[in-house]
Write a protein that holds these residues in place. Structure first.
Motif, PDB file in Angstrom:
ATOM      1  N   LYS A  14      15.125  -0.847  -3.057  1.00  0.00           N
ATOM      2  CA  LYS A  14      14.229   0.201  -2.552  1.00  0.00           C
ATOM      3  C   LYS A  14      12.977  -0.392  -1.896  1.00  0.00           C
ATOM      4  N   LEU A  16       8.853   0.792  -0.942  1.00  0.00           N
ATOM      5  CA  LEU A  16       7.793   1.783  -1.161  1.00  0.00           C
ATOM      6  C   LEU A  16       6.811   1.744   0.006  1.00  0.00           C
ATOM      7  N   GLN A  27       9.458   6.629  -1.561  1.00  0.00           N
ATOM      8  CA  GLN A  27      10.450   5.694  -2.118  1.00  0.00           C
ATOM      9  C   GLN A  27      11.700   5.791  -1.244  1.00  0.00           C
ATOM     10  N   SER A  79      14.965   9.036   1.599  1.00  0.00           N
ATOM     11  CA  SER A  79      13.679   8.888   0.929  1.00  0.00           C
ATOM     12  C   SER A  79      13.237  10.113   0.168  1.00  0.00           C
ATOM     13  N   ASP A 194      11.095   4.915 -10.996  1.00  0.00           N
ATOM     14  CA  ASP A 194      12.267   4.224 -10.462  1.00  0.00           C
ATOM     15  C   ASP A 194      13.321   5.213  -9.952  1.00  0.00           C
TER      16      ASP A 194
END
Ligand code: 5GP
Length: 247
Positions: A14, A16, A27, A79, A194
């Motif tokens: 991932k 950010l 995310q 996202s 997460d």
């Protein structure tokens, strides 16, 4: 309107990005897959899209069960908008059935039902391979307070009960999973962070024990994309119906 700003963190699966609101971040889910502490690398086609949708559905479901999460809303295919967290450097694992790390650690077979479930703390460190630790390590290292540990433990069992029931209705056994928590805002509110996806859970088809998770990638079992798509279908479908329709 949320504008995706500067990238400030990129992990294995991932990315950010900042937003105009310092309390919120984007995310973004990638297709990249790694295993065994990034010694094995690959791509699972459309994993990012699938994991974003599964995580969205599961965070929404868990919020409905009273679990406080970082999830705000899905933004697009890959996202979601989440609350900015300072991640607690711990990974929680709950195991309902033996597999993976626990089977290896204790030299036992996979597939034994664990009653009660096993709760584990791991220190979040790629360099050390996320070692198994206990409460005393955490308190001595001041990674979290005793109050925070109690809260995380109780939230994690709420998540286990809720997800077990959710997947049970979809003919899937929740074998084990990993959670991460972080502190949000000036009040340091603990939130589940997460992602929750086949990257972070072991999911076995009920009855056949067909693996529907990242173990297909880790162990070169093939049909990785198909397994992720299958979980998505069952997660977003009506409880019980997707599998019933195929039988
Ligand atoms: P194990 O300790 O058996 O390797 O993992 C237990 C569960 O937590 C599995 O569902 C596994 O996918 C998840 N898990 C543990 N550590 C990690 C990690 O560092 N990354 C990801 N994606 N999942 C993990």
């Amino acid at each position: 309107m949320t504008t995706r700003g500067e990238k400030f963190y990129e992990g294995k699966a991932k990315i950010l990005y900042a937003t105009e609101d310092p309390a919120l971040v984007v995310q973004y889910f990638k297709d990249d897959a790694t295993a065994f502490n990034a010694q094995k690398r690959g791509t699972i086609v459309d994993k990012g899209v699938v994991n974003n949708r599964i995580s969205t559905a599961l965070f929404t479901y868990l919020e409905g069960k009273g679990v406080k999460t970082h999830f705000v809303r899905q933004l697009d295919d890959r996202s979601m908008l989440v609350k900015r967290l300072t991640i607690v450097p711990l990974e929680v694992t709950i195991r309902n059935i033996t597999a993976g790390g626990m089977a290896k650690l204790l030299g036992i077979e996979e597939g034994l039902v664990l009653n009660p479930p096993v709760f584990e703390w791991h220190y979040k460190s790629d360099a050390l391979g996320d070692p198994l630790i206990n409460d005393d390590h955490i308190l001595a290292m001041k990674w979290a307070t005793a109050q925070e540990l109690a809260h995380i433990r109780s939230e994690s069992f709420t998540v286990n009960d809720a997800l077990k029931a959710f997947f049970n209705q979809r003919q899937i056994d929740l074998v084990d999973f990993k959670l991460e928590f972080g502190r949000a805002g000036s009040a340091h509110q603990l939130l589940l962070g997460d992602e929750i996806s086949p990257d972070t859970m072991r999911l076995w088809e009920h009855g056949t024990r067909r693996k529907l998770d990242k173990d297909r990638f880790r162990r070169d079992l093939g049909s990785v994309e198909e397994a992720y798509q299958e979980v998505l279908r069952r997660v977003i479908g009506e409880a019980g119906q997707p599998s019933a329709a195929r039988r």
